[in-house]
Design an enzyme around this catalytic site. Structure first.
Site, PDB file in Angstrom:
ATOM      1  N   ARG A   1       5.014  -8.342  -0.394  1.00  0.00           N
ATOM      2  CA  ARG A   1       4.001  -6.920  -1.184  1.00  0.00           C
ATOM      3  C   ARG A   1       5.936  -5.827  -1.191  1.00  0.00           C
ATOM      4  NH1 ARG A   1      -1.817  -6.932   0.570  1.00  0.00           N
ATOM      5  NH2 ARG A   1      -0.567  -6.636   2.517  1.00  0.00           N
TER       6      ARG A   1
ATOM      7  N   HIS B   1      -2.762  -1.234  -5.141  1.00  0.00           N
ATOM      8  CA  HIS B   1      -2.941  -0.135  -3.780  1.00  0.00           C
ATOM      9  C   HIS B   1      -1.718   0.527  -4.596  1.00  0.00           C
ATOM     10  CE1 HIS B   1      -4.857   0.512   0.122  1.00  0.00           C
ATOM     11  NE2 HIS B   1      -4.301   1.159  -0.405  1.00  0.00           N
TER      12      HIS B   1
ATOM     13  N   GLU C   1     -10.950  -1.142  -3.626  1.00  0.00           N
ATOM     14  CA  GLU C   1     -10.305  -0.685  -2.200  1.00  0.00           C
ATOM     15  C   GLU C   1      -9.020   0.082  -2.830  1.00  0.00           C
ATOM     16  OE1 GLU C   1      -9.648  -3.809   0.245  1.00  0.00           O
ATOM     17  OE2 GLU C   1      -7.794  -4.318  -1.011  1.00  0.00           O
TER      18      GLU C   1
ATOM     19  N   ASN D   1     -17.856  -7.161   0.291  1.00  0.00           N
ATOM     20  CA  ASN D   1     -17.102  -6.717   1.091  1.00  0.00           C
ATOM     21  C   ASN D   1     -16.557  -4.825   0.719  1.00  0.00           C
ATOM     22  OD1 ASN D   1     -15.879  -9.423  -0.387  1.00  0.00           O
ATOM     23  ND2 ASN D   1     -14.985  -9.156   1.819  1.00  0.00           N
TER      24      ASN D   1
ATOM     25  N   ASP E   1       1.012  -0.639   0.229  1.00  0.00           N
ATOM     26  CA  ASP E   1      -0.193  -0.176   0.048  1.00  0.00           C
ATOM     27  C   ASP E   1       0.942   0.953  -0.222  1.00  0.00           C
ATOM     28  OD1 ASP E   1      -2.042  -1.820   0.408  1.00  0.00           O
ATOM     29  OD2 ASP E   1      -1.630  -1.494   2.756  1.00  0.00           O
TER      30      ASP E   1
END
Length: 360
Positions: free
Chosen positions: A337, A303, A239, A201, A62
């Site tokens: 990540r 993200h 998201e 979600n 992120d």
């Protein structure tokens, strides 16, 4: 001739007097002028090719970069332990790789903000720094809400970070990934949250902001809900919004599907003159714009955030991905990540091309 000589003499005398006056003025204001010049950096308008470190920062999902007015880059992202918020800074993007990470906040032991510290973003609003982040409670780890920190220091690596409390969306359930942007004198927030009926979600929601930590809850619109086949693999998710205003349009990227190799980026856009709080102003790409490429060892990219390169003109995509397919554990427990950097190209229609089939 005598008259001309007299005029020339007066002219020379006037120039001499003017020169003396200017010298005196400059000598008196020299320090001030030098100080002003030191603060102003003229950005070159020519693109410069830079080889960026990839990964830029290992084990930071992120990723979010804020470029300040003095050209300092600030990097923030999710630590794999989900227990703290770190901040690092550098005058160059590559310098972020080895920059010292300063812990600016740590989770509580119990209650709100005590578990799942996710997706922090740093923003500078009206000269004050804010960090938006998501967190849950040790007693109820999936009760995710949005929170904010603030810092009045000119340098966010210094000063005190103060808890501003929860950013209330208007209804209480799974809410995260708040981002903020200003356009045409109005400030907006976009975030991810389940609908009140919890039939998926998360979707992306938007509202005008009434302060850096509050929104107008009387009018909230759903920008995009998970409905396309590629958005609902594993989980029904929209998201991680990020905003880029270019070429007469307001672009919003977002991420969808489960956070394994299926994770991918989508794109929304509206005309810059449109009413952004009218859902009809927005269009949505039916296909993902950035997704897995095994040949490039790019698995689950998403993200993202945006920043501008050191040349002042090159737009950059900052995103996370893994460089292998098989997870080491689960999407949440696998720590690998990594934050990466990629130059954005622009097509003939003024839309971003994220280079699906090109190297970073």
């Amino acid at each position: 001739m005598k008259q001309n000589k007299s005029i020339n003499s007066q002219s020379r005398l006037g120039n001499m007097l003017l020169g003396l006056v200017m010298t005196a003025v400059l000598s008196l204001t020299g320090c001030k002028e030098q100080s002003s010049e030191a603060k102003i950096k003229v950005q070159p308008m020519t693109k410069q090719k830079v080889e960026y470190n990839n990964p830029l920062v290992k084990q930071r999902a992120d990723p979010w970069i804020w470029k300040d007015t003095d050209d300092t880059y600030y990097f923030i992202g999710s630590a794999p332990e989900f227990d703290r918020i770190e901040l690092r800074s550098s005058k160059t993007i590559n310098g972020l790789t080895n920059a010292d990470a300063k812990v600016i906040w740590t989770k509580h032991e119990t209650g709100p903000m005590s578990y799942h510290i996710w997706a922090p973003e740093i923003h500078k609003i009206d000269g004050k720094w804010y960090v938006y982040f998501a967190a849950s409670r040790a007693e109820d780890i999936w009760h995710i809400s949005m929170y904010a920190l603030s810092n009045e220091s000119a340098n966010p690596m210094e000063g005190d970070w103060v808890e501003e409390g929860q950013v209330d969306s208007g209804w209480e359930n799974f809410a995260l990934d708040a981002t903020s942007f200003e356009h045409r004198g109005k400030r907006y927030m976009i975030w991810a949250q389940s609908n009140k009926e919890r039939t998926y979600n998360t979707a992306l929601w938007m509202a005008e902001m009434t302060s850096p930590t509050t929104i107008n809850k009387e009018k909230v619109i759903a920008l995009t809900e998970p409905e396309l086949p590629w958005e609902i693999i594993g989980y029904k998710v929209n998201e991680g919004p990020a905003v880029l205003i270019r070429n007469g349009k307001v672009f919003v990227t977002y991420s969808a599907a489960a956070t394994d190799h299926n994770y991918a980026m989508g794109l929304l856009w509206a005309d810059e003159d449109a009413d952004l709080m009218d859902k009809a102003s927005w269009s949505k790409s039916p296909e993902p714009v950035f997704y897995m490429n095994a040949d490039k060892k790019r698995f689950g990219p998403g993200h993202n955030s945006f920043t501008v390169a050191e040349d002042g003109v090159t737009d950059l995509l900052i995103y996370h991905s893994r460089d292998y397919l098989e997870l080491k554990g689960t999407p949440l427990t696998d720590p690998n990540r990594d934050a990466r950097v990629k130059e954005i190209k622009w097509d003939e229609n003024g839309f971003p091309d994220f280079g699906q089939n090109t190297d970073d």
